[in-house]
Design a protein around this motif. Structure first.
Motif, PDB file in Angstrom:
ATOM      1  N   LEU A 178       0.878  -1.221   0.082  1.00 36.06           N
ATOM      2  CA  LEU A 178       0.029  -0.107  -0.079  1.00 36.06           C
ATOM      3  C   LEU A 178       0.857   1.219   0.033  1.00 36.06           C
ATOM      4  CD1 LEU A 178      -2.924  -0.806   2.419  1.00 36.06           C
ATOM      5  CD2 LEU A 178      -3.046  -0.565  -0.081  1.00 36.06           C
ATOM      6  N   VAL A 179       1.873   1.166   0.810  1.00 34.46           N
ATOM      7  CA  VAL A 179       2.857   2.282   0.984  1.00 34.46           C
ATOM      8  C   VAL A 179       3.421   2.600  -0.528  1.00 34.46           C
ATOM      9  CG1 VAL A 179       5.155   3.200   1.740  1.00 34.46           C
ATOM     10  CG2 VAL A 179       3.396   2.093   3.288  1.00 34.46           C
ATOM     11  N   ARG A 180       3.894   1.405  -1.269  1.00 32.45           N
ATOM     12  CA  ARG A 180       4.363   1.603  -2.368  1.00 32.45           C
ATOM     13  C   ARG A 180       3.344   2.195  -3.572  1.00 32.45           C
ATOM     14  NH1 ARG A 180       6.924  -3.222  -1.163  1.00 32.45           N
ATOM     15  NH2 ARG A 180       5.326  -4.496  -2.063  1.00 32.45           N
ATOM     16  N   LEU A 181       2.154   1.944  -3.317  1.00 38.29           N
ATOM     17  CA  LEU A 181       1.188   2.331  -4.310  1.00 38.29           C
ATOM     18  C   LEU A 181       0.847   3.732  -4.111  1.00 38.29           C
ATOM     19  CD1 LEU A 181      -1.092   2.028  -6.273  1.00 38.29           C
ATOM     20  CD2 LEU A 181      -2.698   1.242  -4.119  1.00 38.29           C
ATOM     21  N   VAL A 182       0.858   4.206  -3.023  1.00 32.86           N
ATOM     22  CA  VAL A 182       1.089   5.801  -2.698  1.00 32.86           C
ATOM     23  C   VAL A 182       1.906   6.335  -3.149  1.00 32.86           C
ATOM     24  CG1 VAL A 182       0.844   7.397  -0.782  1.00 32.86           C
ATOM     25  CG2 VAL A 182      -0.862   5.474  -0.503  1.00 32.86           C
ATOM     26  N   GLU A 183       3.192   5.725  -2.805  1.00 32.50           N
ATOM     27  CA  GLU A 183       4.568   6.467  -3.392  1.00 32.50           C
ATOM     28  C   GLU A 183       4.337   6.521  -4.986  1.00 32.50           C
ATOM     29  OE1 GLU A 183       7.545   5.370   0.019  1.00 32.50           O
ATOM     30  OE2 GLU A 183       7.308   3.858  -1.714  1.00 32.50           O
ATOM     31  N   THR A 184       3.948   5.651  -5.541  1.00 31.31           N
ATOM     32  CA  THR A 184       3.906   5.506  -6.942  1.00 31.31           C
ATOM     33  C   THR A 184       2.918   6.667  -7.562  1.00 31.31           C
ATOM     34  OG1 THR A 184       4.650   3.270  -7.074  1.00 31.31           O
ATOM     35  CG2 THR A 184       3.146   4.117  -9.001  1.00 31.31           C
TER      36      THR A 184
END
Length: 83
Positions: A68-74
Protein backbone atom coordinates in the motif's frame (compact mmCIF):
# COMPACT_ATOMS: atom_id res chain seq x y z
CA UNK A 1 9.12 11.78 2.37
CA UNK A 2 10.73 9.25 4.69
CA UNK A 3 9.32 5.82 3.82
CA UNK A 4 9.14 4.67 7.46
CA UNK A 5 7.27 7.82 8.45
CA UNK A 6 4.85 7.35 5.58
CA UNK A 7 4.34 3.70 6.53
CA UNK A 8 3.66 4.64 10.16
CA UNK A 9 1.31 7.47 9.11
CA UNK A 10 -0.62 5.16 6.78
CA UNK A 11 -0.79 2.45 9.44
CA UNK A 12 -2.22 4.89 11.98
CA UNK A 13 -4.79 6.29 9.54
CA UNK A 14 -5.96 2.85 8.46
CA UNK A 15 -6.02 1.38 11.97
CA UNK A 16 -8.22 4.31 13.03
CA UNK A 17 -10.80 3.56 10.33
CA UNK A 18 -10.44 -0.25 10.29
CA UNK A 19 -9.47 -1.29 13.84
CA UNK A 20 -10.26 -4.99 13.32
CA UNK A 21 -7.94 -5.45 10.32
CA UNK A 22 -4.46 -6.91 10.90
CA UNK A 23 -2.23 -4.56 8.90
CA UNK A 24 0.78 -6.80 9.65
CA UNK A 25 -0.79 -9.56 7.58
CA UNK A 26 0.74 -10.66 4.28
CA UNK A 27 -2.81 -11.55 3.21
CA UNK A 28 -4.31 -8.11 3.74
CA UNK A 29 -6.42 -8.30 0.57
CA UNK A 30 -8.16 -11.42 1.90
CA UNK A 31 -9.06 -9.64 5.15
CA UNK A 32 -10.82 -6.73 3.45
CA UNK A 33 -14.38 -6.50 2.23
CA UNK A 34 -15.52 -3.97 -0.37
CA UNK A 35 -16.31 -1.36 2.28
CA UNK A 36 -12.84 -1.74 3.79
CA UNK A 37 -11.20 -1.38 0.41
CA UNK A 38 -13.31 1.70 -0.38
CA UNK A 39 -12.42 3.21 3.01
CA UNK A 40 -8.72 2.69 2.33
CA UNK A 41 -8.94 4.22 -1.16
CA UNK A 42 -10.84 7.27 0.11
CA UNK A 43 -8.61 7.79 3.15
CA UNK A 44 -5.32 7.56 1.25
CA UNK A 45 -6.63 9.62 -1.69
CA UNK A 46 -7.63 12.44 0.63
CA UNK A 47 -4.55 12.27 2.87
CA UNK A 48 -2.05 12.38 0.00
CA UNK A 49 -4.12 14.29 -2.59
CA UNK A 50 -3.86 11.47 -5.12
CA UNK A 51 -6.35 9.58 -7.26
CA UNK A 52 -6.83 5.98 -6.18
CA UNK A 53 -9.50 4.15 -8.13
CA UNK A 54 -10.89 0.67 -8.61
CA UNK A 55 -8.19 -0.41 -11.13
CA UNK A 56 -5.65 0.18 -8.33
CA UNK A 57 -7.37 -2.48 -6.21
CA UNK A 58 -5.34 -5.57 -6.97
CA UNK A 59 -4.11 -8.37 -4.72
CA UNK A 60 -0.57 -7.16 -5.47
CA UNK A 61 -1.29 -3.57 -4.37
CA UNK A 62 -3.26 -4.70 -1.31
CA UNK A 63 -0.99 -7.62 -0.33
CA UNK A 64 0.28 -5.89 2.82
CA UNK A 65 1.01 -2.50 4.31
CA UNK A 66 4.30 -2.20 2.41
CA UNK A 67 2.54 -2.70 -0.92
CA UNK A 68 0.00 0.00 0.00
CA UNK A 69 2.87 2.38 0.82
CA UNK A 70 4.47 1.61 -2.58
CA UNK A 71 1.13 2.28 -4.29
CA UNK A 72 0.84 5.68 -2.59
CA UNK A 73 4.46 6.55 -3.44
CA UNK A 74 3.87 5.60 -7.08
CA UNK A 75 0.73 7.74 -7.29
CA UNK A 76 2.52 10.71 -5.69
CA UNK A 77 5.39 10.35 -8.19
CA UNK A 78 2.93 10.15 -11.12
CA UNK A 79 1.15 13.27 -9.87
CA UNK A 80 4.46 15.15 -9.51
CA UNK A 81 5.51 14.10 -13.02
CA UNK A 82 2.33 15.62 -14.46
CA UNK A 83 2.88 18.97 -12.75
Amino acid sequence: MDENKMKNDIRKMLEDILPLVDFDSDFLFAELDSLGITAILMTLSKAYDIDLESPDVTPKNFKNLDSLVRLVETKIAEKNDRQ
